[in-house]
Design a protein around this motif. Structure first.
Motif, PDB file in Angstrom:
ATOM      1  N   LEU A   1       0.606  -1.130   0.271  1.00 20.00           N
ATOM      2  CA  LEU A   1      -0.161   0.075   0.039  1.00 20.00           C
ATOM      3  C   LEU A   1       1.103   1.532   0.163  1.00 20.00           C
ATOM      4  CD1 LEU A   1      -2.944   1.271   0.265  1.00 20.00           C
ATOM      5  CD2 LEU A   1      -2.881   1.290   2.932  1.00 20.00           C
ATOM      6  N   HIS A   2       1.657   1.085   0.960  1.00 16.37           N
ATOM      7  CA  HIS A   2       2.413   2.102   0.756  1.00 16.37           C
ATOM      8  C   HIS A   2       3.571   2.609  -0.138  1.00 16.37           C
ATOM      9  CE1 HIS A   2       0.362   3.567   4.080  1.00 16.37           C
ATOM     10  NE2 HIS A   2       0.558   2.453   4.977  1.00 16.37           N
ATOM     11  N   TYR A   3       3.402   2.381  -1.267  1.00  9.22           N
ATOM     12  CA  TYR A   3       3.923   2.417  -2.617  1.00  9.22           C
ATOM     13  C   TYR A   3       3.637   3.892  -3.686  1.00  9.22           C
ATOM     14  CZ  TYR A   3       8.212   0.611  -5.876  1.00  9.22           C
ATOM     15  OH  TYR A   3       9.086   0.497  -6.516  1.00  9.22           O
ATOM     16  N   VAL A   4       5.059   3.831  -4.252  1.00 12.31           N
ATOM     17  CA  VAL A   4       4.163   4.840  -5.406  1.00 12.31           C
ATOM     18  C   VAL A   4       3.465   4.927  -6.672  1.00 12.31           C
ATOM     19  CG1 VAL A   4       4.847   6.801  -7.053  1.00 12.31           C
ATOM     20  CG2 VAL A   4       6.170   6.134  -5.031  1.00 12.31           C
ATOM     21  N   GLY A   5       2.895   2.868  -6.352  1.00  6.90           N
ATOM     22  CA  GLY A   5       2.457   2.627  -7.306  1.00  6.90           C
ATOM     23  C   GLY A   5       2.822   1.728  -8.183  1.00  6.90           C
ATOM     24  N   SER A   6       2.285   0.518  -9.107  1.00  7.68           N
ATOM     25  CA  SER A   6       2.845  -0.245  -9.982  1.00  7.68           C
ATOM     26  C   SER A   6       1.816  -1.667  -9.565  1.00  7.68           C
ATOM     27  CB  SER A   6       4.266   0.858 -10.719  1.00  7.68           C
ATOM     28  OG  SER A   6       4.449   0.347  -9.393  1.00  7.68           O
TER      29      SER A   6
ATOM     30  N   GLY B   1      13.523 -12.084 -12.264  1.00 13.20           N
ATOM     31  CA  GLY B   1      13.200 -13.164 -12.683  1.00 13.20           C
ATOM     32  C   GLY B   1      13.245 -14.574 -12.240  1.00 13.20           C
ATOM     33  N   GLY B   2      12.294 -15.332 -12.277  1.00 20.00           N
ATOM     34  CA  GLY B   2      12.185 -16.785 -11.262  1.00 20.00           C
ATOM     35  C   GLY B   2      11.745 -16.570 -10.220  1.00 20.00           C
ATOM     36  N   SER B   3      11.482 -15.691  -9.721  1.00 23.29           N
ATOM     37  CA  SER B   3      10.631 -15.320  -8.654  1.00 23.29           C
ATOM     38  C   SER B   3       9.110 -15.229  -8.426  1.00 23.29           C
ATOM     39  CB  SER B   3      10.872 -14.254  -8.106  1.00 23.29           C
ATOM     40  OG  SER B   3      10.140 -13.007  -8.767  1.00 23.29           O
ATOM     41  N   GLY B   4       8.684 -15.528  -9.369  1.00 26.09           N
ATOM     42  CA  GLY B   4       6.860 -15.744  -9.656  1.00 26.09           C
ATOM     43  C   GLY B   4       6.144 -14.044  -9.015  1.00 26.09           C
ATOM     44  N   VAL B   5       7.102 -13.084  -8.700  1.00 21.37           N
ATOM     45  CA  VAL B   5       6.316 -11.677  -7.892  1.00 21.37           C
ATOM     46  C   VAL B   5       5.084 -11.443  -9.035  1.00 21.37           C
ATOM     47  CG1 VAL B   5       8.083 -10.154  -9.218  1.00 21.37           C
ATOM     48  CG2 VAL B   5       7.322  -9.659  -7.237  1.00 21.37           C
ATOM     49  N   VAL B   6       4.001 -11.337  -8.248  1.00 22.91           N
ATOM     50  CA  VAL B   6       2.746 -10.614  -8.723  1.00 22.91           C
ATOM     51  C   VAL B   6       3.106  -9.168  -7.522  1.00 22.91           C
ATOM     52  CG1 VAL B   6       1.271 -10.480 -10.019  1.00 22.91           C
ATOM     53  CG2 VAL B   6       2.115 -12.403 -10.590  1.00 22.91           C
ATOM     54  N   GLY B   7       3.355  -8.256  -7.832  1.00 24.01           N
ATOM     55  CA  GLY B   7       3.279  -7.071  -7.004  1.00 24.01           C
ATOM     56  C   GLY B   7       2.165  -6.453  -6.705  1.00 24.01           C
ATOM     57  N   ILE B   8       1.098  -6.281  -6.291  1.00 24.42           N
ATOM     58  CA  ILE B   8       0.105  -4.720  -6.216  1.00 24.42           C
ATOM     59  C   ILE B   8       0.802  -3.808  -5.719  1.00 24.42           C
ATOM     60  CG2 ILE B   8      -2.435  -3.625  -6.413  1.00 24.42           C
ATOM     61  CD1 ILE B   8      -2.081  -6.083  -8.263  1.00 24.42           C
ATOM     62  N   ASN B   9       1.099  -2.100  -5.718  1.00 20.62           N
ATOM     63  CA  ASN B   9       1.502  -1.416  -5.330  1.00 20.62           C
ATOM     64  C   ASN B   9       0.696  -0.201  -5.245  1.00 20.62           C
ATOM     65  OD1 ASN B   9       3.786  -3.298  -5.173  1.00 20.62           O
ATOM     66  ND2 ASN B   9       4.561  -2.345  -7.439  1.00 20.62           N
ATOM     67  N   GLY B  10       0.766   0.288  -4.659  1.00 19.67           N
ATOM     68  CA  GLY B  10      -0.003   1.515  -3.964  1.00 19.67           C
ATOM     69  C   GLY B  10      -1.281   2.017  -3.787  1.00 19.67           C
ATOM     70  N   ALA B  11      -2.259   2.449  -4.329  1.00 25.54           N
ATOM     71  CA  ALA B  11      -3.857   2.178  -4.041  1.00 25.54           C
ATOM     72  C   ALA B  11      -3.636   1.628  -3.871  1.00 25.54           C
ATOM     73  CB  ALA B  11      -4.401   3.846  -3.957  1.00 25.54           C
TER      74      ALA B  11
ATOM     75  N   ALA C   1      -3.980  -1.410  -3.408  1.00 24.98           N
ATOM     76  CA  ALA C   1      -3.499  -2.406  -2.780  1.00 24.98           C
ATOM     77  C   ALA C   1      -4.618  -3.033  -1.881  1.00 24.98           C
ATOM     78  CB  ALA C   1      -2.891  -2.881  -2.136  1.00 24.98           C
ATOM     79  N   HIS C   2      -5.951  -1.352  -1.735  1.00 19.05           N
ATOM     80  CA  HIS C   2      -6.939  -1.867  -1.019  1.00 19.05           C
ATOM     81  C   HIS C   2      -7.748  -2.509  -2.281  1.00 19.05           C
ATOM     82  CE1 HIS C   2      -6.986   1.825   1.529  1.00 19.05           C
ATOM     83  NE2 HIS C   2      -6.064   2.220   0.583  1.00 19.05           N
ATOM     84  N   PHE C   3      -7.637  -3.288  -3.342  1.00 19.34           N
ATOM     85  CA  PHE C   3      -8.239  -3.762  -4.088  1.00 19.34           C
ATOM     86  C   PHE C   3      -8.173  -4.846  -4.881  1.00 19.34           C
ATOM     87  CE2 PHE C   3      -9.177   0.724  -4.924  1.00 19.34           C
ATOM     88  CZ  PHE C   3      -9.976   0.800  -4.745  1.00 19.34           C
ATOM     89  N   VAL C   4      -6.450  -5.127  -4.684  1.00 15.01           N
ATOM     90  CA  VAL C   4      -6.073  -6.231  -4.856  1.00 15.01           C
ATOM     91  C   VAL C   4      -5.567  -6.569  -4.124  1.00 15.01           C
ATOM     92  CG1 VAL C   4      -4.730  -7.045  -6.738  1.00 15.01           C
ATOM     93  CG2 VAL C   4      -6.343  -5.881  -7.741  1.00 15.01           C
ATOM     94  N   HIS C   5      -5.536  -8.031  -3.224  1.00 15.07           N
ATOM     95  CA  HIS C   5      -4.813  -8.457  -2.524  1.00 15.07           C
ATOM     96  C   HIS C   5      -3.790 -10.343  -2.576  1.00 15.07           C
ATOM     97  CE1 HIS C   5      -8.598  -6.776  -1.497  1.00 15.07           C
ATOM     98  NE2 HIS C   5      -7.145  -6.039  -0.326  1.00 15.07           N
ATOM     99  N   PRO C   6      -2.616 -10.467  -2.237  1.00 14.33           N
ATOM    100  CA  PRO C   6      -2.580 -11.463  -2.466  1.00 14.33           C
ATOM    101  C   PRO C   6      -3.018 -12.401  -1.627  1.00 14.33           C
ATOM    102  CG  PRO C   6      -0.863 -10.192  -0.276  1.00 14.33           C
ATOM    103  CD  PRO C   6      -2.379  -9.523  -0.577  1.00 14.33           C
ATOM    104  N   GLY C   7      -2.641 -13.892  -2.488  1.00  8.35           N
ATOM    105  CA  GLY C   7      -3.671 -14.889  -3.627  1.00  8.35           C
ATOM    106  C   GLY C   7      -4.812 -14.667  -3.798  1.00  8.35           C
ATOM    107  N   ASP C   8      -5.184 -13.145  -4.295  1.00  7.75           N
ATOM    108  CA  ASP C   8      -6.152 -13.600  -5.655  1.00  7.75           C
ATOM    109  C   ASP C   8      -5.374 -13.789  -7.268  1.00  7.75           C
ATOM    110  OD1 ASP C   8      -7.815 -12.118  -3.980  1.00  7.75           O
ATOM    111  OD2 ASP C   8      -7.885  -9.716  -4.824  1.00  7.75           O
ATOM    112  N   LEU C   9      -6.469 -14.592  -8.069  1.00  9.30           N
ATOM    113  CA  LEU C   9      -5.966 -14.488  -9.250  1.00  9.30           C
ATOM    114  C   LEU C   9      -6.967 -13.153  -9.903  1.00  9.30           C
ATOM    115  CD1 LEU C   9      -7.251 -17.814  -9.681  1.00  9.30           C
ATOM    116  CD2 LEU C   9      -5.347 -17.269  -9.222  1.00  9.30           C
ATOM    117  N   VAL C  10      -5.117 -12.605 -10.530  1.00  8.94           N
ATOM    118  CA  VAL C  10      -5.401 -11.724 -11.340  1.00  8.94           C
ATOM    119  C   VAL C  10      -5.330 -12.092 -12.956  1.00  8.94           C
ATOM    120  CG1 VAL C  10      -5.287 -10.116 -10.290  1.00  8.94           C
ATOM    121  CG2 VAL C  10      -3.449 -11.279 -10.923  1.00  8.94           C
TER     122      VAL C  10
END
Length: 156
Positions: free
Chosen positions: A20-25, A64-74, A76-85
């Motif tokens: 949540l406390h990230y600039v966005g992206s 690369g290879g980490s599998g990261v899908v990170g929601i940043n900034g505002a 994060a109020h709507f999309v949460h860890p474990g959600d499918l996107v």
């Protein structure tokens, strides 16, 4: 005429973090970006399959290879860890290019590892996250068509 066309799609990726406390992206594993032909800074749509939220943002390359899908900034109020996107990239192209263009569709498993690449945005791949199968789509499609068919009018 210039059209906005689907160029890349990462189907049913699992969100691994929300900051949540990230600039966005959206931070995305660079292997997934490469597989989809996506670039850092590219505008993407993110559709949360779990809760229906939709948003636009831009990409940041993750390890690369980490599998990261990170929601940043505002978002994060709507999309949460474990959600499918589903992550979608669009491009502008002229009508001739649009007619022959094939999108890059990346199917991933529950760890966000590529299981299949295709050009079919409606395709289903074995091993995709979320237990989705082609038969499920066919059954859902038939049910939707039945619900859209007008009922016969009783005469009386």
């Amino acid at each position: 005429m210039i059209l906005s066309r689907l160029t890349a799609q990462v189907q049913r990726a699992t969100v691994t973090e929300a900051n949540l406390h990230y600039v966005g992206s959206l931070t995305l594993d660079e292997d997934l970006m490469r597989a989809g032909g996506l670039l850092p800074g590219e505008q993407v749509a993110v559709i949360d399959v779990t809760n229906g939220a939709r948003l636009e943002t831009y990409l940041i390359s993750g390890v690369g290879g980490s599998g990261v899908v990170g929601i940043n900034g505002a978002a994060a109020h709507f999309v949460h860890p474990g959600d499918l996107v589903t992550i979608i990239g669009y491009s502008l192209m002229d009508m001739d290019a649009a007619r022959s263009f094939q999108p890059r569709v990346v199917h991933v498993d529950h760890r966000n590892r590529v299981v299949e690449l295709s050009g079919d945005p409606a395709g289903v791949a074995t091993g995709m996250a979320g237990e989705l199968h082609g038969q499920d789509l066919a059954v859902a499609g038939r049910a939707k068509r039945r619900s859209m068919t007008p009922s016969p009018v009783a005469e009386g």
